[in-house]
Design a protein around this motif. Structure first.
Motif, PDB file in Angstrom:
ATOM      1  N   ASN A 126      10.645  19.166   6.095  1.00  0.00           N
ATOM      2  CA  ASN A 126      10.372  18.036   6.987  1.00  0.00           C
ATOM      3  C   ASN A 126       9.318  17.113   6.392  1.00  0.00           C
ATOM      4  N   THR A 127       8.396  17.679   5.629  1.00  0.00           N
ATOM      5  CA  THR A 127       7.370  16.858   4.982  1.00  0.00           C
ATOM      6  C   THR A 127       8.012  15.847   4.048  1.00  0.00           C
ATOM      7  N   VAL A 128       9.006  16.305   3.299  1.00  0.00           N
ATOM      8  CA  VAL A 128       9.735  15.409   2.399  1.00  0.00           C
ATOM      9  C   VAL A 128      10.461  14.336   3.193  1.00  0.00           C
ATOM     10  N   MET A 129      11.102  14.724   4.263  1.00  0.00           N
ATOM     11  CA  MET A 129      11.855  13.766   5.083  1.00  0.00           C
ATOM     12  C   MET A 129      10.948  12.680   5.628  1.00  0.00           C
ATOM     13  N   VAL A 130       9.752  13.069   6.061  1.00  0.00           N
ATOM     14  CA  VAL A 130       8.800  12.085   6.600  1.00  0.00           C
ATOM     15  C   VAL A 130       8.384  11.099   5.510  1.00  0.00           C
ATOM     16  N   HIS A 131       8.076  11.601   4.325  1.00  0.00           N
ATOM     17  CA  HIS A 131       7.655  10.738   3.233  1.00  0.00           C
ATOM     18  C   HIS A 131       8.797   9.845   2.750  1.00  0.00           C
ATOM     19  N   VAL A 132      10.013  10.360   2.765  1.00  0.00           N
ATOM     20  CA  VAL A 132      11.166   9.535   2.405  1.00  0.00           C
ATOM     21  C   VAL A 132      11.322   8.397   3.405  1.00  0.00           C
ATOM     22  N   ARG A 133      11.165   8.711   4.684  1.00  0.00           N
ATOM     23  CA  ARG A 133      11.288   7.676   5.713  1.00  0.00           C
ATOM     24  C   ARG A 133      10.238   6.587   5.527  1.00  0.00           C
ATOM     25  N   ARG A 134       9.020   6.981   5.189  1.00  0.00           N
ATOM     26  CA  ARG A 134       7.951   5.996   4.976  1.00  0.00           C
ATOM     27  C   ARG A 134       8.231   5.134   3.745  1.00  0.00           C
ATOM     28  N   LEU A 135       8.751   5.767   2.694  1.00  0.00           N
ATOM     29  CA  LEU A 135       9.091   4.992   1.499  1.00  0.00           C
ATOM     30  C   LEU A 135      10.218   4.007   1.789  1.00  0.00           C
ATOM     31  N   ARG A 136      11.183   4.427   2.560  1.00  0.00           N
ATOM     32  CA  ARG A 136      12.282   3.514   2.921  1.00  0.00           C
ATOM     33  C   ARG A 136      11.764   2.285   3.663  1.00  0.00           C
ATOM     34  N   GLN A 137      10.754   2.503   4.498  1.00  0.00           N
ATOM     35  CA  GLN A 137      10.181   1.373   5.235  1.00  0.00           C
ATOM     36  C   GLN A 137       9.503   0.391   4.292  1.00  0.00           C
ATOM     37  N   LYS A 138       9.139   0.857   3.126  1.00  0.00           N
ATOM     38  CA  LYS A 138       8.446   0.004   2.163  1.00  0.00           C
ATOM     39  C   LYS A 138       9.406  -0.706   1.207  1.00  0.00           C
ATOM     40  N   ILE A 139      10.452  -0.006   0.751  1.00  0.00           N
ATOM     41  CA  ILE A 139      11.270  -0.574  -0.328  1.00  0.00           C
ATOM     42  C   ILE A 139      12.682  -0.974   0.096  1.00  0.00           C
ATOM     43  N   GLU A 140      13.129  -0.523   1.264  1.00  0.00           N
ATOM     44  CA  GLU A 140      14.488  -0.836   1.694  1.00  0.00           C
ATOM     45  C   GLU A 140      14.534  -2.157   2.466  1.00  0.00           C
ATOM     46  N   ALA A 141      15.599  -2.910   2.269  1.00  0.00           N
ATOM     47  CA  ALA A 141      15.800  -4.127   3.063  1.00  0.00           C
ATOM     48  C   ALA A 141      16.036  -3.771   4.521  1.00  0.00           C
ATOM     49  N   SER A 188       0.840  -1.188   0.000  1.00  0.00           N
ATOM     50  CA  SER A 188       0.000   0.000   0.000  1.00  0.00           C
ATOM     51  C   SER A 188       0.879   1.244   0.000  1.00  0.00           C
ATOM     52  N   CYS A 189       0.526   2.217  -0.863  1.00  0.00           N
ATOM     53  CA  CYS A 189       1.351   3.416  -0.988  1.00  0.00           C
ATOM     54  C   CYS A 189       0.441   4.620  -1.196  1.00  0.00           C
ATOM     55  N   PRO A 190       0.281   5.482  -0.169  1.00  0.00           N
ATOM     56  CA  PRO A 190      -0.558   6.673  -0.291  1.00  0.00           C
ATOM     57  C   PRO A 190      -0.100   7.581  -1.438  1.00  0.00           C
ATOM     58  N   ALA A 191      -0.985   8.471  -1.864  1.00  0.00           N
ATOM     59  CA  ALA A 191      -0.785   9.257  -3.082  1.00  0.00           C
ATOM     60  C   ALA A 191       0.526  10.027  -3.104  1.00  0.00           C
ATOM     61  N   LYS A 192       0.819  10.797  -2.065  1.00  0.00           N
ATOM     62  CA  LYS A 192       2.016  11.633  -2.096  1.00  0.00           C
ATOM     63  C   LYS A 192       3.294  10.791  -2.038  1.00  0.00           C
ATOM     64  N   GLU A 193       3.253   9.709  -1.298  1.00  0.00           N
ATOM     65  CA  GLU A 193       4.411   8.806  -1.289  1.00  0.00           C
ATOM     66  C   GLU A 193       4.620   8.234  -2.692  1.00  0.00           C
ATOM     67  N   PHE A 194       3.515   7.854  -3.327  1.00  0.00           N
ATOM     68  CA  PHE A 194       3.594   7.290  -4.671  1.00  0.00           C
ATOM     69  C   PHE A 194       4.157   8.315  -5.649  1.00  0.00           C
ATOM     70  N   GLU A 195       3.680   9.552  -5.565  1.00  0.00           N
ATOM     71  CA  GLU A 195       4.161  10.593  -6.472  1.00  0.00           C
ATOM     72  C   GLU A 195       5.634  10.887  -6.249  1.00  0.00           C
ATOM     73  N   LEU A 196       6.053  10.880  -5.000  1.00  0.00           N
ATOM     74  CA  LEU A 196       7.462  11.128  -4.694  1.00  0.00           C
ATOM     75  C   LEU A 196       8.332  10.014  -5.244  1.00  0.00           C
ATOM     76  N   LEU A 197       7.918   8.786  -5.026  1.00  0.00           N
ATOM     77  CA  LEU A 197       8.696   7.663  -5.531  1.00  0.00           C
ATOM     78  C   LEU A 197       8.697   7.650  -7.061  1.00  0.00           C
ATOM     79  N   LYS A 198       7.564   7.984  -7.660  1.00  0.00           N
ATOM     80  CA  LYS A 198       7.494   8.031  -9.122  1.00  0.00           C
ATOM     81  C   LYS A 198       8.472   9.069  -9.680  1.00  0.00           C
ATOM     82  N   PHE A 199       8.537  10.229  -9.049  1.00  0.00           N
ATOM     83  CA  PHE A 199       9.461  11.275  -9.498  1.00  0.00           C
ATOM     84  C   PHE A 199      10.908  10.787  -9.411  1.00  0.00           C
TER      85      PHE A 199
END
Length: 238
Positions: free
Chosen positions: A196-211, A157-168
């Protein structure tokens, strides 16, 4: 230049002059034809990147030749013609030509228009390359049109802004972007300290895609510069 050009005109002197100028501009693959029969045979045998075509040919009307060429290729076609009436120009463009230049003409203008058409065609190709549906990397795939993130074969599951950030980041792998730039790209406004908003979303994405999210190897922080997606891109899927 590796572009292959076909010049079709019954005036041999004009063909020689254009070939000379184009050669000076760096074009290496230029084929000449003085009638429609030759032109059709060449196009049937070789893939060209652009065709320059006269209307007044000895064995076939140039408009009819253009129609037949359009059944064989989608490359740019430029008309060179002594016919200056607007109706002729409209006809030429309607049946599939991309440009229409009247005689007498400035040879350097013809060369410039040829380059412009080839540049436009190259940009179109690049647009097609980037218009992909799936960004595929070693450990995850991002399905752009479907809005899906798949990590190690499992859909996440990937919320909209996280998805857009990862897509970029997927669209620009291994390029560094500041937090301010990322915020403006994804949230569409000046950051005003909202990095800080970017940092939070980066951290959430890392929890999804990083080992190991605590020791990220994909979304990497380049100290003092910003973030980049340090991932090897696989062959993209359309």
């Amino acid at each position: 230049m590796n572009d292959k050009l076909l010049l079709v005109d019954d005036e041999q002197g004009l063909l020689d002059m254009l070939k000379y100028l184009l050669t000076k501009e760096g074009f290496q693959h230029i084929q000449l034809a003085t009638n429609a029969k030759e032109a059709l045979r060449y196009v049937n045998e070789w893939p060209y990147d652009l065709i320059v075509l006269d209307i007044m040919l000895p064995d076939m009307d140039g408009f009819e030749l253009c129609r037949r060429l359009r059944e064989m290729t989608k490359v740019p076609i430029l008309f060179l013609s002594a016919k200056t009436m607007d109706i002729d120009k409209i006809m030429g463009l309607t049946i599939g030509a991309d440009d229409y230049i009247t005689k007498p003409f400035n040879p350097l203008e013809v060369v410039a228009r040829i380059k412009a058409q080839l540049r436009r065609q190259e940009l179109a190709k690049e647009g097609t390359v980037h218009a992909i549906d799936v960004y595929a990397f070693d450990t995850f795939q991002l399905y752009k049109q479907e809005g899906r993130l798949v990590v190690q074969g499992q859909e996440i599951s990937c919320p909209a802004k996280e998805f857009e950030l990862l897509k970029f980041l997927c669209e620009h792998p291994n390029q560094i972007f500041s937090t301010q730039h990322l915020y403006e790209q994804i949230w569409g406004q000046n950051s005003y300290g909202d990095e800080n908003t970017v940092m939070v979303h980066v951290r959430r994405l890392r929890q999804k895609i990083e080992a190991d999210p605590n020791n990220p190897t994909l979304i990497v922080n380049m100290r003092g510069l910003g973030y980049k997606l340090a991932a090897k891109k696989k062959e993209s899927m359309k």
